[in-house]
Scaffold this active site. Structure first.
Site, mmCIF file in Angstrom:
data_model
loop_
_atom_site.group_PDB
_atom_site.id
_atom_site.type_symbol
_atom_site.label_atom_id
_atom_site.label_comp_id
_atom_site.label_asym_id
_atom_site.label_seq_id
_atom_site.Cartn_x
_atom_site.Cartn_y
_atom_site.Cartn_z
ATOM 1 N N GLN A 75 -8.792 22.705 -49.441
ATOM 2 C CA GLN A 75 -8.016 23.328 -48.681
ATOM 3 C C GLN A 75 -6.690 22.567 -48.420
ATOM 4 O O GLN A 75 -6.363 21.588 -48.049
ATOM 5 C CB GLN A 75 -8.455 23.557 -47.530
ATOM 6 C CG GLN A 75 -7.575 24.466 -46.446
ATOM 7 C CD GLN A 75 -8.146 24.307 -44.943
ATOM 8 O OE1 GLN A 75 -9.345 24.076 -44.495
ATOM 9 N NE2 GLN A 75 -7.234 24.703 -44.010
ATOM 10 N N CYS B 164 -8.878 27.635 -43.193
ATOM 11 C CA CYS B 164 -10.110 27.204 -43.337
ATOM 12 C C CYS B 164 -11.142 28.415 -43.485
ATOM 13 O O CYS B 164 -12.137 28.297 -44.061
ATOM 14 C CB CYS B 164 -10.309 26.127 -42.600
ATOM 15 S SG CYS B 164 -10.042 26.598 -40.608
ATOM 16 N N HIS C 75 -11.962 24.358 -37.173
ATOM 17 C CA HIS C 75 -12.120 24.144 -38.550
ATOM 18 C C HIS C 75 -13.486 25.084 -38.938
ATOM 19 O O HIS C 75 -14.608 24.756 -38.385
ATOM 20 C CB HIS C 75 -12.190 22.849 -39.092
ATOM 21 C CG HIS C 75 -12.337 22.661 -40.280
ATOM 22 N ND1 HIS C 75 -11.200 23.210 -41.448
ATOM 23 C CD2 HIS C 75 -13.075 21.860 -41.152
ATOM 24 C CE1 HIS C 75 -11.674 22.806 -42.433
ATOM 25 N NE2 HIS C 75 -12.583 22.146 -42.662
ATOM 26 N N ASP D 181 -16.716 22.052 -47.515
ATOM 27 C CA ASP D 181 -15.522 21.648 -46.495
ATOM 28 C C ASP D 181 -14.388 21.372 -47.274
ATOM 29 O O ASP D 181 -14.330 20.424 -47.871
ATOM 30 C CB ASP D 181 -15.899 20.631 -45.728
ATOM 31 C CG ASP D 181 -14.917 20.453 -44.476
ATOM 32 O OD1 ASP D 181 -13.769 20.766 -44.619
ATOM 33 O OD2 ASP D 181 -15.260 19.606 -43.524
#
Length: 229
Positions: A89, A95, A166, A181
């Site tokens: 990201q 996110c 997040h 992630d």
């Protein structure tokens, strides 16, 4: 680095978003009302991904740094499934979109029709995790769809100068539970799982996030699951 308006953890808005991106109406985003087995039993099945929204606290950042150092060598040598779709990201507040991409892209039986997401996945198939993140930042159609849906939440997301929450996703890929992630350098393997135990296994990891921040209550868990009639 560009900045998007953050998505709200509103299942209705997120469901509308994935449908706008081209995901089949057979799938939707739903609230996970609790992480105990009896409450997990209320989720519509099958569940294809679990999405966790959590605060980026000092405790989390400390854990993330320690985890990176601990697994760096192993992660570089680990052989992930060839079709594990993982992306970094690089866009501020993207996110939520990254977590949804991870959720859909790693479940081949979720039909994605013509549109922004299908185009992105086809272009990104041969790219590295870093290149996928850069491609998202440069994707004008994706940016437009994200911004439009981000305005439909119940709060004025654009009023917050600093977003401290997040989104991440958990998926079952080849019977391994992966944490995806975009702020981490690698996918995180949490060991073996199965279609039957995936929800409980993902819930266990969510509980570990919560245990690291015992004074924090701002956690939200969602699931990408079969749409209810």
């Amino acid at each position: 680095m560009s900045t998007w308006t953050p998505l709200e953890s509103n299942p209705e808005v997120l469901t509308k978003y994935i449908h706008k991106l081209g995901v089949s109406p057979s799938w939707s985003v739903t609230d996970v009302i609790g992480l105990d087995d009896d409450l997990l039993g209320f989720l519509p099945r099958p569940v294809k991904a679990v999405i966790l929204l959590f605060p980026i606290s000092d405790a989390y950042e400390k854990h993330r740094a320690e985890e990176h150092e601990r697994i760096k060598t192993a992660a570089e040598e680990e052989k992930y499934p060839e079709d594990l779709f993982y992306m970094r990201q690089f866009t501020h507040n993207a996110c939520g979109t990254v977590a949804l991409i991870h959720s859909v892209a790693n479940n081949k039986d979720i039909e994605v029709g013509p549109g922004v997401l299908k185009n992105f996945l086809e272009k990104g198939a041969a790219l590295s995790a870093e290149e996928r993140g850069q491609a998202l930042e440069q994707d004008k159609d994706f940016t437009e769809d994200h911004q439009q849906l981000a305005q439909e939440g119940q709060t004025d997301a654009s009023a917050y100068e600093t977003v401290i929450h997040h989104f991440i996703a958990f998926v079952n890929k080849e019977n391994t539970l992966y944490e995806l992630d975009g702020r981490k350098s690698y996918p995180i393997s949490h060991g073996k799982t199965s279609d039957e135990t995936f929800v409980q296994d993902a819930a266990k990891v969510c509980k570990e996030f919560m245990a690291r921040d015992p004074e924090e209550v701002r956690f939200t868990v969602l699931a990408l699951a079969a749409a209810q009639d």
